[in-house]
Scaffold this motif. Structure first.
Motif, short mmCIF file in Angstrom:
data_model
loop_
_atom_site.label_atom_id
_atom_site.label_comp_id
_atom_site.label_asym_id
_atom_site.label_seq_id
_atom_site.Cartn_x
_atom_site.Cartn_y
_atom_site.Cartn_z
N THR A 97 0.85 -1.18 0.00
CA THR A 97 0.00 0.00 0.00
C THR A 97 0.89 1.24 0.00
N LEU A 98 0.64 2.15 -0.91
CA LEU A 98 1.44 3.37 -0.99
C LEU A 98 1.11 4.28 0.18
N ILE A 99 2.16 4.67 0.91
CA ILE A 99 1.97 5.60 2.03
C ILE A 99 2.02 7.03 1.50
N ALA A 100 3.10 7.35 0.78
CA ALA A 100 3.30 8.73 0.33
C ALA A 100 4.35 8.77 -0.76
N THR A 101 4.35 9.87 -1.47
CA THR A 101 5.35 10.16 -2.48
C THR A 101 6.20 11.32 -1.97
N ALA A 102 7.50 11.13 -1.95
CA ALA A 102 8.40 12.15 -1.42
C ALA A 102 9.07 12.88 -2.57
N ASN A 103 8.86 14.18 -2.63
CA ASN A 103 9.45 15.02 -3.67
C ASN A 103 10.50 15.92 -3.03
N GLN A 104 11.60 16.10 -3.71
CA GLN A 104 12.64 16.96 -3.18
C GLN A 104 12.21 18.41 -3.26
N GLY A 105 12.33 19.12 -2.15
CA GLY A 105 12.01 20.54 -2.14
C GLY A 105 10.56 20.88 -1.90
N SER A 106 9.74 19.87 -1.63
CA SER A 106 8.34 20.15 -1.32
C SER A 106 7.83 19.13 -0.33
N GLU A 107 6.65 19.39 0.21
CA GLU A 107 6.05 18.45 1.16
C GLU A 107 5.69 17.14 0.46
#
Lengths: 111, 114
Positions: free
Chosen positions: B44-54
């Motif tokens: 199950t996908l928890i979250a997507t982490a992007n550099q420089g943003s939430e």
């Protein structure tokens, strides 16, 4: 929510036999992918089939895709004990960039 | 391809404590994905982490429980906060490959909460 449903949930075969598992999904997709997971560790990508493809081969793996039925199958031919693992389908939805995984099929290949 | 180093590989923690999981990638990637795999279940996908943003969280997951850092294009951490036995799972980080289609995964962190 889960996009893909796989069956069977578990499969036990003898070495040398073929293993077939199926995946069904609900929405329009860009592609469908199959992954293998050994002993609850990281997943390894096996094969990708795009929505405009119907069949694809890679070594002992054969994948089919029927977009009208929203289903795919993975066939492993001439199975080996080392093929013992869990296999997951994953769909990339046409509307987004995420991969959504199915419930998985646990395959046991007995020597 | 991408090689991902994830640690710790496993941990046993007491309820109420927090654990931070680290993922280091051998190349720069725009997005990193954090998945949870509960015992005998799918990912199950928890979250997507992007550099420089939430980070972008999926339904059912909140930042207070699963804070994520992404300080640069090769590294990310996921913290499991105020743990309970229900958090016992395998946590996996992943990135897209060069063609932006298939995922490469870390080896996973098997977490048991007592």
């Amino acid at each position: 929510s889960q996009q893909g449903e796989e069956d069977p949930q578990a499969l036990s075969i003898q070495e040398g036999e073929n293993a077939t598992m199926n995946c069904s999904y609900k929405t329009s997709i860009n592609n469908l992918q199959w992954y293998r997971q050994n002993s609850g560790r990281g997943l390894v990508h096996l094969i990708l089939i795009r929505s405009n493809e119907r069949e694809k081969h890679s070594g002992r793996l054969r994948v089919t895709l029927d977009t009208s039925k929203k289903s795919s199958s993975l066939l492993i031919t001439a199975s080996r004990a080392a093929d013992t693992a869990s296999y997951f389908c994953a769909t990339e939805e046409a509307a987004g960039n995420k991969l959504t995984f199915g419930g998985g099929t646990r395959v046991l290949v007995k020597p | 391809s991408a090689v991902i180093s994830q640690k710790p590989s496993r941990d046993i923690c007491q309820r109420g404590t927090s654990l931070t999981i680290q993922c280091q990638v051998d190349s720069q990637v725009t997005m990193m994905f954090w998945y949870r795999q509960q015992p005998g279940q799918s990912l199950t996908l928890i979250a997507t982490a992007n550099q420089g943003s939430e980070a972008t969280y999926e339904s059912g997951f909140v930042i207070d429980k699963f804070p994520i850092s992404r300080p640069n294009l090769t590294f990310s951490t996921l913290t499991v906060s105020n743990m309970s036995p229900e958090d016992s799972s395998i946590y996996l980080c992943s990135v897209r490959g060069p063609t932006n289609e298939k995922l490469f995964f870390g080896s996973g962190t098997q977490l048991s909460v007592l």
